[in-house]
Structures are given as C-alpha cells and as structure tokens.
Design a protein around this motif. Structure first.
Motif, PDB file in Angstrom:
ATOM      1  N   GLY A  96      76.152  39.344  37.795  1.00 55.43           N
ATOM      2  CA  GLY A  96      75.147  38.212  37.675  1.00 55.43           C
ATOM      3  C   GLY A  96      75.910  37.550  39.034  1.00 55.43           C
ATOM      4  O   GLY A  96      77.123  37.438  39.391  1.00 55.43           O
ATOM      5  N   SER A  97      74.537  36.545  39.502  1.00 57.91           N
ATOM      6  CA  SER A  97      75.763  35.261  41.119  1.00 57.91           C
ATOM      7  C   SER A  97      75.656  34.865  39.663  1.00 57.91           C
ATOM      8  O   SER A  97      75.414  33.497  40.007  1.00 57.91           O
ATOM      9  CB  SER A  97      73.625  35.502  42.243  1.00 57.91           C
ATOM     10  N   GLN A  98      77.004  34.006  39.651  1.00 59.18           N
ATOM     11  CA  GLN A  98      77.709  33.262  39.366  1.00 59.18           C
ATOM     12  C   GLN A  98      78.774  33.309  39.709  1.00 59.18           C
ATOM     13  O   GLN A  98      79.446  34.093  39.832  1.00 59.18           O
ATOM     14  CB  GLN A  98      76.842  33.141  37.358  1.00 59.18           C
ATOM     15  N   THR A  99      79.407  32.439  39.243  1.00 58.99           N
ATOM     16  CA  THR A  99      81.593  32.073  39.513  1.00 58.99           C
ATOM     17  C   THR A  99      82.038  32.577  38.226  1.00 58.99           C
ATOM     18  O   THR A  99      83.014  32.723  38.401  1.00 58.99           O
ATOM     19  CB  THR A  99      81.813  30.353  40.123  1.00 58.99           C
ATOM     20  N   TYR A 100      81.482  32.598  37.108  1.00 57.78           N
ATOM     21  CA  TYR A 100      82.254  32.839  35.391  1.00 57.78           C
ATOM     22  C   TYR A 100      81.409  33.441  34.937  1.00 57.78           C
ATOM     23  O   TYR A 100      80.188  33.000  34.509  1.00 57.78           O
ATOM     24  CB  TYR A 100      83.021  32.121  34.530  1.00 57.78           C
TER      25      TYR A 100
END
Ligand SMILES: NC(=O)c1ccc[n+]([C@@H]2O[C@H](COP(=O)([O-])OP(=O)(O)OC[C@H]3O[C@@H](n4cnc5c(N)ncnc54)[C@H](OP(=O)(O)O)[C@@H]3O)[C@@H](O)[C@H]2O)c1
Length: 331
Positions: A96-100
């Motif tokens: 996914g498009s996320q930091t974590y």
C-alpha cells in the motif's frame, strides 16, 4: 509511531483527480504473532492503479472506498514476530501507499539486495520487469531476425521489452510521446527505430521501418495504436496485449480493435499476459535481468517523486506521459 496513508475517497469517472484521495494519519498498531512491521521506503505507481480504483473485479478486486491505495511497495522490516523475516530485511509486496505497513508474510517477498537497489525491485526487477520478460518471451516468442514493435516504449515495461528483444536478436521499433523519450530509446536502449506518435504517423513509419511487417507487436497502449499495428503484421505475427493505457480513463466505452480481421490474414495470434500467472518463475527472471543490467545490456531509467501529499499529482503523470522512467514515490 504514526502511519500516514493515502486512502481512496471516491471513484474517478474519467481521469484521476485530487479529490479521489484523502491523506489519513493514525497510530501504528502493535504487531501480533506472525506479523512484521515494515517502514516503507519506496512506492510503485503503476498504470493498473487506475483500473483498481474502479468498482468490481478484473483480474483483481477493486480498492474499497476508505481503504489504503493498493500499490507494490518496498521497505525495511523494523520489527518482526515472524520467523521468516528478521529486522533489517528488505521486503516488497502489495503493502500500500503509506509510511508503515503490517504484514503477516502472505505475498511478502524478501529482497535480494545484491541484485539491485530498492527502487529496481519495484521496477525492472519487480512486477513491471517480470511483465516485460514473460510477456515477451512466453507470449511474443521472439526469434533471431524478427521485427518487433513495442508501444509505450519508453516506460519500464516497454523499454525492458525492447532491450530484451535486442538481446534475442530482433530488430526493435518503439513508439513514445516525446522526442526526448525517442532519443532515449535510440541512444540508451539500443532500439533500431523510434516513432514519436504525437508528431509522426505510426502507419507510415511502420511501413518504412518494417516493410515486410512486424512479427511481434507488444502493446501497452491499445486503441488507435493497436488498430494501426494490426495493419502492419507479418505472416505468423504474435500480438501481445499487455496493457491499453490510452483506454484506462474510459473503460466503459473502450475503443476496440476494428482491424482484428488482419489477425486472420496474417495467420497470427492475439494473446494476453497477466504477470501474476508467472509468479513462481519470477526469481529466474530477476536473476537473468540483473545479469543483463550488470553486463550493460539493459539500461534502467527511474522517475523518483517525493511525498505522500503529492500522490495524486504523481499518479496522474502516468496517464499524461509526464513520467520518464519507472515512476516511484518516496513517501
Ligand atoms: N498485463 C500485465 O500483467 C501488466 C503488468 C504491468 C503493466 N502492464 C501494462 O504495461 C503498460 C506500461 O506500464 P509501465 O509501468 O511501463 O508504465 P509507463 O510506460 O512508465 O507509463 C505510462 C506511459 O504511457 C504513455 N501513455 C499515457 N497515456 C497514453 C495515451 N493516451 N496514448 C499513448 N501512450 C500513453 C505515457 O508515455 P508517452 O509519453 O510515451 O505517451 C506514459 O509515460 C501499461 O499499459 C500497463 O497497464 C501490464
């Protein structure tokens, strides 16, 4: 610890817009037994994302409203309760498009960093590179001396297809949307001919560069490009439908091939490729492509953008041709 993620706010009706996305922050949940926590360092933006934003199912179900934007992402394991992954391992998957991201290991690939840098594992050594490799070799079946035409040629899939075709002894023609991209194909990727489809007539150029027709048409664009290529097939031609980026914003009334009867007269084959069908064999292809890169036979070009807040504007580049190379977002 805080996770920042891009979620699908609403479905686009045509081209992607800023309002289709929301940026959400939330606390990172504690991981459970069997899970790993990954700090994402690179996010792959792929043309297929536009299709995943639609409702329904194609080869994969559409993204739910409110869910994190689906993407292949790569990063470092920073906490592990899964014996298969240790802290410090680099991994890649549909994170996914996320930091974590938290993963239970399903579909998570441990990366062989000696094969190439992290971004390469999302591009030429990742899903798009695998698409080029298996789409060309298994569906296109190139033979020494044959002529191949690849559309969308300056992208990661197209440029890899053309360069592998050169390795296999083919004459390679590519089309792309700017002179700079065409120069790149000729001067850095070793293509024999490049067509700027915005300023040149593809039909005229194909007749000039491939007077006996093309043996393989590897299509990333669809629509009118596909129709023109069908007029220029050699006997026994293979037409590999890999993508149709010219149609992705308008899948409700797709512009289909009106010249498909040319497949009959060419005694040709019209075939599709879904890269995930070859997933068991990806490691073989990664090894071979990494070797070709090391030998200087495959040139790799990447377009790196930064910041999840720039997700929408970066994604849009794919459908307007503003990206030049594999599009990666560093969150
Ligand atoms: N079947 C599979 O399993 C599979 C897997 C991965 C990817 N794919 C497909 O492979 C294709 C290439 O993907 P990629 O990751 O390498 O992307 P890419 O080529 O790096 O980026 C997309 C490019 O498409 C071109 N484009 C955009 N709109 C266009 C239009 N209306 N007409 C003609 N060209 C247009 C633009 O280049 P120009 O400047 O040249 O216009 C743009 O840079 C896509 O169709 C994708 O869906 C298929």
């Amino acid at each position: 610890m805080t996770n920042t993620k891009v979620v699908l706010a609403c479905r686009p009706t045509g081209a992607v817009e800023d309002s289709n996305f929301n940026l959400v922050t939330e606390a990172v949940a504690p991981i459970k037994s069997g899970e790993v926590l990954i700090k994402i360092e690179a996010i792959s933006l792929d043309p297929a994302i536009r299709g995943w934003m639609n409702e329904g199912t194609t080869y994969i179900k559409g993204i739910e409203i409110g869910a994190v934007m689906r993407s292949f992402s790569a990063g470092k394991v920073i906490e592990s309760k899964n014996d298969a992954y240790g802290e410090g391992d680099y991994v890649e998957g549909l994170l996914g498009s996320q930091t974590y991201a938290i993963s239970n290991g399903e579909g998570l690939k441990k990366l062989e960093m000696s094969a190439g840098k992290l971004s390469h594992h999302l591009g030429v050594l990742g899903m798009p590179g695998m698409t080029a490799y298996f789409g060309l070799l298994r569906r296109g079946k190139p033979q020494v001396g044959e002529v191949i035409y690849v559309s969308g040629a300056a992208g990661v899939v197209g440029s890899t297809v053309g360069q592998i075709a050169k390795i296999k002894g083919c004459t390679v023609i590519g089309s792309a949307g700017t002179d700079a991209k065409c120069d790149y194909l000729l001067n850095e990727c070793g293509f024999d001919y490049a067509i700027n489809y915005k300023t040149e007539d593809i039909d005229v150029k194909l007749k000039e560069y491939a007077p006996k027709g093309v043996h393989i048409f590897y299509d990333n664009v669809g629509g009118e490009t596909l129709d023109i290529a069908l007029l220029n097939l050699a006997q026994g031609a293979r037409v590999v439908i890999c993508g149709a980026i010219s149609q992705y914003n308008n899948m409700g009334s797709i512009q289909g091939p009106k010249n498909y009867m040319k497949i009959v007269t060419a005694r040709g084959v019209l075939t599709g490729i879904i890269v995930f069908d070859f997933v068991q064999e990806w490691p073989i292809a990664v090894k071979e492509i990494a070797t070709w890169i090391a030998e200087g036979k495959i040139n790799v070009k990447e377009h790196i953008a930064e910041g999840l807040e720039n997700y929408a504007s970066t994604l849009k580049m794919l459908y307007t041709g503003q990206n030049f190379g594999k599009l990666i977002l560093v969150p």
